[in-house]
Design an enzyme around this catalytic site. Structure first.
Site, PDB file in Angstrom:
ATOM      1  N   ASN A 316       0.805  -1.222   0.000  1.00 28.52           N
ATOM      2  CA  ASN A 316       0.000   0.000   0.000  1.00 28.52           C
ATOM      3  C   ASN A 316       0.834   1.267   0.000  1.00 28.52           C
ATOM      4  O   ASN A 316       0.456   2.281  -0.572  1.00 28.52           O
ATOM      5  CB  ASN A 316      -0.918   0.016   1.227  1.00 28.52           C
ATOM      6  CG  ASN A 316      -1.654   1.331   1.381  1.00 28.52           C
ATOM      7  OD1 ASN A 316      -2.469   1.680   0.542  1.00 28.52           O
ATOM      8  ND2 ASN A 316      -1.340   2.083   2.430  1.00 28.52           N
ATOM      9  N   ASP A 462      -0.258  -6.468   4.820  1.00 32.92           N
ATOM     10  CA  ASP A 462      -0.565  -5.319   5.663  1.00 32.92           C
ATOM     11  C   ASP A 462      -1.539  -4.381   4.952  1.00 32.92           C
ATOM     12  O   ASP A 462      -1.490  -4.230   3.729  1.00 32.92           O
ATOM     13  CB  ASP A 462       0.741  -4.584   5.979  1.00 32.92           C
ATOM     14  CG  ASP A 462       0.543  -3.372   6.852  1.00 32.92           C
ATOM     15  OD1 ASP A 462       0.173  -3.549   8.024  1.00 32.92           O
ATOM     16  OD2 ASP A 462       0.748  -2.241   6.365  1.00 32.92           O
ATOM     17  N   HIS A 466      -6.600  -0.969   2.050  1.00 33.90           N
ATOM     18  CA  HIS A 466      -6.232   0.218   1.286  1.00 33.90           C
ATOM     19  C   HIS A 466      -5.535  -0.121  -0.029  1.00 33.90           C
ATOM     20  O   HIS A 466      -4.878   0.743  -0.618  1.00 33.90           O
ATOM     21  CB  HIS A 466      -5.343   1.116   2.154  1.00 33.90           C
ATOM     22  CG  HIS A 466      -5.998   1.517   3.435  1.00 33.90           C
ATOM     23  ND1 HIS A 466      -6.991   2.470   3.491  1.00 33.90           N
ATOM     24  CD2 HIS A 466      -5.839   1.072   4.699  1.00 33.90           C
ATOM     25  CE1 HIS A 466      -7.400   2.604   4.741  1.00 33.90           C
ATOM     26  NE2 HIS A 466      -6.717   1.766   5.493  1.00 33.90           N
ATOM     27  N   GLU A 505      -4.918  -8.103   6.456  1.00 34.33           N
ATOM     28  CA  GLU A 505      -5.443  -7.182   7.455  1.00 34.33           C
ATOM     29  C   GLU A 505      -6.361  -6.162   6.781  1.00 34.33           C
ATOM     30  O   GLU A 505      -5.901  -5.348   5.987  1.00 34.33           O
ATOM     31  CB  GLU A 505      -4.294  -6.444   8.150  1.00 34.33           C
ATOM     32  CG  GLU A 505      -4.774  -5.399   9.132  1.00 34.33           C
ATOM     33  CD  GLU A 505      -3.796  -4.245   9.296  1.00 34.33           C
ATOM     34  OE1 GLU A 505      -3.736  -3.687  10.398  1.00 34.33           O
ATOM     35  OE2 GLU A 505      -3.103  -3.893   8.319  1.00 34.33           O
TER      36      GLU A 505
END
Length: 687
Positions: A316, A462, A466, A505
């Protein structure tokens, strides 16, 4: 997920600073960075659940349930979502904006009309004597059953057995067929994954502790590198094996920004990328973690012990700009020039320390964030969006926002990007030009190369919330191909024939089969379980409804549940109140849960909360408490080891179909997966 260091701009996002309101509740109170709460007494009935952040209206995206994290979306022209209160009582709303978009959790503080649940009336108390248990639905007449905890056996007569629970077992009996001899074939639905921040775990090679000129701060060392590395992990693999661990998730070992940023809201400590979330170069290992041979040895030795290796990976965002990297790689701009620059920053800019009246945020005062020329030599506009120079500004949605002001990767871009511009000054980078490649193509190629070269078994992605779904799917596809190639070339080193595995996540995700599962993920992290476990600490049988729901749903998909994390809290500190007895109960709740489970390093040893300064999450990343394992916390560790070993022997624990019993003198559940059968009995706390 990151903390909010306020590094470059020292600003808070609008969501994190806004005033939140709900017409039936009093004004919300801030309870930490980006978190707000409000409570109100409500009569039985229903009300439209719309919340307002200044003038922006938000409402849940899914059906409303108590004690579950609900994602919020702008109301727009959508019909109002109604929340029904089945009992009069005092209710609490909790808003969390730390992931960039808000989530909501509703809970009951007190009920005027208490719920009459069976579980609340069935919290047994053990009198210390043998217990007679109905086992006929799990074990055959005349079959010999063993309590794995104590080693005792009993023969089923008229559908029952009598056993004496072990004095140290917290009232548990772990029942299995007596012929069970060894661990079962591995199943990701029954995985026990150990998550470790490598830097804080074990120092196997002190010579790499201060790579790239990184320094200790001589204070509480909250955000500095502590020395843990890949060699240290290898030395502790036997420890993990004894804990029943069959997958090791490590913080990203890839090269991080070399310098520090200001830590916490007060800039009261230097914050390095010891946690692995501020990537500089996806093609190189961070020197603090070790070298390529250290990684090969870790993978080889882990596989020999039946332990798979997972990388934490970030697509991200990149890491922040630091003084050290600006100097080394010739990007950015300063207000200081010539002799004044050397007087203030010294020969090595990263050695700067705040003077009287300054803090660790004050280095920003010397940086000219508006100069487009100097910053054009950083990543380049094809790669990132950020409020620096003349880069494209971040947006306000999940995919284009700048999370915690980190440079947001344009993974959705369709145009070829070329290599990041500052890589031209990074002679040791393994990045090479790929004709026609976009940022997505580069990132997924770089990450899958680690799988192809070293046999990495899986990724934890992670901030998946997003990242565009096409990037996530491409990452999984390339990693699957890469691992298959590695296993074909290294059949003697492969731990099994299982395909590459990926978990992610997405802040607030619970036990639901979202579309992440159609875009590369085999499991999603279960954010609900931490609260559910906390509510069952005083009476283990209170977890039954949670277990039953999970066991039913997880017949068709998988989640990864936890009780502690680096982004929320340490269960031992916050929920168990440093009670060894309650942390033992925490082991029961987590390790006997359906689906995959994640032990956060030190859950099993009562690792203490560390120094935290003005960032409440730093204390969750304290050093592993090796020095306590032979002392007061030895019995706690032994309990976790016993349950971990039982779980490793039986895929039914994580993957089985559940049936429960709620008797007056014990609580029990059985689980069956194919030919594997177990029964867990809890007789209650000692009277």
């Amino acid at each position: 997920m990151k903390t909010l260091p306020l590094s470059l701009l020292m600003l808070l996002s609008p969501l994190a600073t806004a005033s939140w309101t709900q017409e039936s509740f009093p004004a919300f109170t801030a309870i930490g960075d980006g978190q707000f709460t409000s409570s109100a007494k409500l009569a039985k009935g229903q009300l439209p659940l719309r919340l307002y952040q200044d003038r922006q209206c938000w409402q849940p995206t899914e059906p409303i349930k108590l004690n579950q994290t609900l994602s919020l979306q702008p109301c727009g022209d959508k019909p109002a979502v109604n929340w029904r209160q089945f009992r009069a009582g005092e209710y609490q709303l909790r808003i969390d904006t730390r992931s960039g978009t808000p989530t909501l959790q509703l809970s009951v503080k007190n009920l005027t009309e208490p719920l009459n649940t069976v579980v609340s009336q069935t919290c047994p108390r053990w009198d210390g004597k043998p217990v007679t248990i109905n086992v006929g639905n799990s074990f055959a007449e005349g079959e010999t059953v063993r309590d794995f905890y104590s080693g005792q056996t009993a023969t089923v007569k008229q559908g029952k057995i009598s056993l004496q629970p072990a004095a140290t077992g917290g009232g548990l009996l772990l029942l299995e067929p007596a012929f069970t001899e060894k661990n079962a074939v591995f199943n990701w639905h029954n995985a026990t994954i150990y998550f470790v921040l490598t830097d804080r775990f074990s120092n196997g090679d002190p010579t790499n502790d201060h790579s790239y000129g990184r320094r200790s701060d001589g204070q509480q060392e909250m955000g500095t590198f502590h020395g843990g590395d890949l060699a240290g992990l290898t030395q502790k693999l036997d420890y993990l094996q004894q804990l029943g661990v069959n997958a090791l998730w490590i913080s990203s070992p890839l090269e991080q920004i070399h310098g520090w940023i200001g830590g916490g809201t007060k800039g009261d400590f230097p914050h390095y990328a010891y946690h692995g979330y501020y990537t500089l170069d996806w093609t190189r290992l961070d020197a603090n973690m070790g070298n390529e041979q250290d990684l090969r040895t870790l993978v080889e030795q882990a596989h020999k012990r039946g332990i798979r290796l997972l990388f934490d990976v970030v697509v991200n965002h990149a890491g922040y700009a630091t003084l050290a990297d600006m100097q080394d790689y010739q990007f950015g701009a300063l207000y200081l020039q010539g002799a004044e620059r050397e007087k203030v920053l010294g020969k090595h800019w990263g050695d700067w320390q705040p003077a009287a009246g300054q803090n660790w945020h004050s280095f920003n005062d010397y940086i000219n964030f508006s100069d487009p020329t100097g910053w054009s030599q950083w990543w380049g506009k094809n790669w990132i969006r950020t409020d620096i120079g003349d880069y494209d500004s971040p947006g306000y949605d999940d995919l284009t926002m700048s999370l915690a002001f980190l440079p947001d990767m344009k993974t959705e871009a369709s145009a070829p990007s070329g290599l990041p511009l500052f890589y031209r000054h990074k002679s040791d980078s393994g990045a090479r030009e790929i004709p026609g490649a976009t940022p997505r193509d580069y990132l997924t190629h770089w990450l899958s190369q680690w799988v192809r070269e070293y046999g990495i078994d899986g990724f934890r992605v992670d901030t998946a919330k997003h990242v565009d779904k096409a990037t996530l799917a491409q990452l999984k596809q390339q990693a699957v191909t890469a691992l298959a190639q590695w296993k074909a070339q290294h059949p003697e080193q492969a731990v099994d024939n299982a395909p590459f595995w990926m978990t992610g996540e997405a802040w607030g995700h619970g036990v639901m089969q979202s579309d992440y599962y159609q875009h590369g993920f085999d499991a999603m992290i279960n954010f609900d379980f931490q609260e559910q476990a906390a509510q069952a600490l005083s009476c283990y049988s209170a977890i039954d409804s949670t277990y039953q729901l999970m066991a039913d749903k997880l017949q068709s998909f998988n989640v990864l549940s936890y009780i502690s994390s680096h982004d929320t809290r340490l269960f031992f500190e916050h929920d168990a109140g440093q009670s060894l007895f309650l942390q033992q109960r925490a082991a029961d709740l987590l390790l006997l849960a359906p689906g995959a489970v994640q032990i956060y390093y030190g859950d099993e040893s009562g690792r203490p909360f560390g120094p935290t300064g003005s960032d409440p999450l730093q204390g969750t990343r304290s050093d592993m408490n090796w020095n306590e394992l032979q002392g007061t916390k030895a019995a706690l560790l032994q309990h976790w080891q016993k349950l971990g070993a039982f779980r490793a022997r039986h895929p039914a624990v994580g993957a089985g179909v559940q049936q429960s019993q709620l008797q007056t003198n014990y609580y029990a559940f059985s689980r069956q997966y194919e030919n594997d059968r177990v029964m867990v009995v809890w007789v209650g706390d000692s009277q």
